[in-house]
Design a protein around this motif. Structure first.
Motif, PDB file in Angstrom:
ATOM      1  N   ALA A  13      28.523   9.971  10.795  1.00 51.59           N
ATOM      2  CA  ALA A  13      29.422  10.494  11.828  1.00 51.59           C
ATOM      3  C   ALA A  13      30.536  11.359  11.255  1.00 51.59           C
ATOM      4  CB  ALA A  13      30.020   9.336  12.633  1.00 51.59           C
ATOM      5  N   GLU A  14      30.783  11.278   9.955  1.00 50.91           N
ATOM      6  CA  GLU A  14      31.776  12.150   9.321  1.00 50.91           C
ATOM      7  C   GLU A  14      31.291  13.592   9.250  1.00 50.91           C
ATOM      8  OE1 GLU A  14      32.478  10.492   5.489  1.00 50.91           O
ATOM      9  OE2 GLU A  14      33.167   8.545   6.265  1.00 50.91           O
ATOM     10  N   HIS A  15      29.968  13.795   9.372  1.00 56.53           N
ATOM     11  CA  HIS A  15      29.386  15.128   9.196  1.00 56.53           C
ATOM     12  C   HIS A  15      28.634  15.627  10.418  1.00 56.53           C
ATOM     13  CE1 HIS A  15      30.197  14.235   4.981  1.00 56.53           C
ATOM     14  NE2 HIS A  15      29.463  13.157   5.095  1.00 56.53           N
ATOM     15  N   ALA A  16      28.297  14.747  11.347  1.00 57.44           N
ATOM     16  CA  ALA A  16      27.418  15.112  12.452  1.00 57.44           C
ATOM     17  C   ALA A  16      27.876  14.476  13.748  1.00 57.44           C
ATOM     18  CB  ALA A  16      25.984  14.646  12.152  1.00 57.44           C
ATOM     19  N   GLN A  17      27.462  15.080  14.851  1.00 58.68           N
ATOM     20  CA  GLN A  17      27.670  14.460  16.151  1.00 58.68           C
ATOM     21  C   GLN A  17      26.554  13.444  16.371  1.00 58.68           C
ATOM     22  OE1 GLN A  17      28.136  17.170  19.448  1.00 58.68           O
ATOM     23  NE2 GLN A  17      27.957  15.548  20.986  1.00 58.68           N
ATOM     24  N   ILE A  18      26.948  12.200  16.659  1.00 59.57           N
ATOM     25  CA  ILE A  18      25.997  11.101  16.765  1.00 59.57           C
ATOM     26  C   ILE A  18      25.501  10.959  18.206  1.00 59.57           C
ATOM     27  CG2 ILE A  18      25.668   8.622  16.423  1.00 59.57           C
ATOM     28  CD1 ILE A  18      26.058  10.211  13.850  1.00 59.57           C
TER      29      ILE A  18
END
Length: 426
Positions: free
Chosen positions: A38-43
């Motif tokens: 979630a730090e890098h992508a939309q979950i």
């Protein structure tokens, strides 16, 4: 380029971390993801077994590439469903994913293609399996044919252990994965892993790694999905790597293509370095876990470019991937009880402190509770990773980060990389 990454483990966190570094990335989506991803992508809460729902999501979000992390969706044919409606996918077809989905399939392919591997018997009959034990001798390797989360392999030292393993597999301990059993001769040597990309025609070497499968220090205890890894595995010399490509990888790719099931994706070859040369233990049809973590720590190339080139059948047209000469090492922090029944819900703190000196902590089995507190949610929980000028330096950096993490209900091996460190210091 908008990308959908499927998966929820440490492998997928490492892939998300590397994909997010690409200037070619538009928006990164992930399902089901984890707090690290979630730090890098939309979950998104997306059921990967519902192929229609995945297709609808890709169309709604204008997804240009789907990266399938785990093996189960590949064996389930998700890549075929996506390609069938024109969506680009990194990962093999259902037919090609049999290389991991059925150990017997791979052993039979080795026979047809002349690929060096252990002698074997595949059978669906328990009596036949038991009767065959005498001709294999001891120790003997007993494998559930299908997917068993890295746990369906028993190296039996005694006849009693071998009979018990066969009874467990046919008795349903590994579910449908044990409906067929593969018995193999035990190979002497050191294990290593080699990774290559292929679009079904072109083959591009990636890197080597060495995993630590046993749960305890000194390679003791039951097999796990992997308690740590390092890369490169220098025991796999450049000469041996060329032999692996020539005698194992290339014949596999050619045979799959010739038989109408071309392989596209990453080929992960588990190898035994025997006195007769490298022999194939088994294939995985995705990046390893935790090997992916050390590969991504070392990779200097654009991962988006590499994966999209494979998916678009243009691997021959791009520059070969580049890796740092510095070794990388990862230590798995697991929940008490793993690889049996892990204790879930343990409190985790200190991630920021662990990463303060350049280490990277990949989330493998974590969740946030209702108050936003990080907790354990699986067997393998964290992959604490670092690079260094030597394997010893990478190991020391990784364990400093491990010691900065407060995870009272977790444990780890304290000897990851021991073989290579012994070679470095010999």
């Amino acid at each position: 380029m908008n990308i959908l990454l499927l998966g929820a483990g440490g492998r997928e966190h490492a892939l998300a971390w590397k994909l997010a570094q690409s200037p070619r990335l538009g928006k990164l989506h992930a399902a089901p993801g984890n707090p690290g991803i979630a730090e890098h992508a939309q979950i998104h809460a997306l059921d990967v077994t519902d192929h229609a729902a995945v297709i609808a999501f890709c169309e709604a979000e204008t997804i240009d590439l789907v990266v399938i992390g785990p093996e189960a969706p590949l064996v389930d044919g998700l890549a075929d469903s996506l390609r069938g409606v024109g969506i680009s996918v990194f990962g093999p077809s259902q037919a090609a994913a049999q290389l991991e989905g059925s150990k017997g399939f791979t052993k039979d392919l080795c026979t047809r293609a002349g690929i060096p591997t252990a002698g074997y018997l595949r059978t669906t009959d328990q009596a036949e399996a038991l009767a065959a034990l005498d001709r294999f001798g001891l120790p003997v390797v007993i494998k559930a044919d299908g997917l068993a989360a890295g746990k369906g392999v028993v190296i039996a030292e005694t006849a009693e252990e071998a009979r018990a393993a066969i009874a467990d597999m046919f008795g349903g301990q590994f579910g449908s994965a044990g409906a067929e059993v593969v018995i193999e001769e035990f190979m002497e040597g050191e294990e290593a892993s080699f990774f290559a990309l292929t679009d079904g025609a072109t083959i591009v070497a990636l890197a080597s790694a060495q995993d630590h499968k046993r749960v305890g220090d000194g390679d003791t205890g039951p097999n796990t999905g992997g308690m740590g890894a390092y890369s490169p595995a220098r025991v796999l010399t450049p000469e041996l790597e060329r032999e692996v490509i020539t005698r194992i990888i290339a014949p596999t790719v050619k045979t799959m293509a010739d038989e109408g099931t071309p392989y596209s994706g990453v080929l992960y070859a588990g190898l035994m370095l025997t006195a007769q040369g490298p022999k194939l233990i088994e294939y995985n049809c995705r990046f390893g876990d935790p090997e992916c973590q050390v590969l991504m720590m070392r990779m200097e190339s654009d991962l988006v470019e590499l994966l999209s080139a494979v998916a678009e059948n243009r691997l021959a047209a791009i520059q070969p991937p580049a890796f740092s000469p510095e070794p990388a090492l990862t230590v798995v922090m697991a929940a008490q009880g793993y690889p049996g029944t892990p204790k879930k819900g343990g409190l985790i703190a200190g991630i920021d402190a662990a990463q303060a000196d350049g280490a990277k902590v990949f989330h493998a089995g974590t969740m946030l509770d209702g108050e936003g507190t990080l907790r354990a949610n699986g067997g393998r929980v964290l992959n604490v990773s670092a690079r260094g000028a030597s394997v010893r330096e990478a190991r020391d950096a990784a364990y400093r980060a491990v010691d900065a993490i407060d995870f009272a209900e977790g444990f780890c091996r304290r000897d990851i990389g021991w073989r290579e460190i012994a070679r470095e210091e010999a």
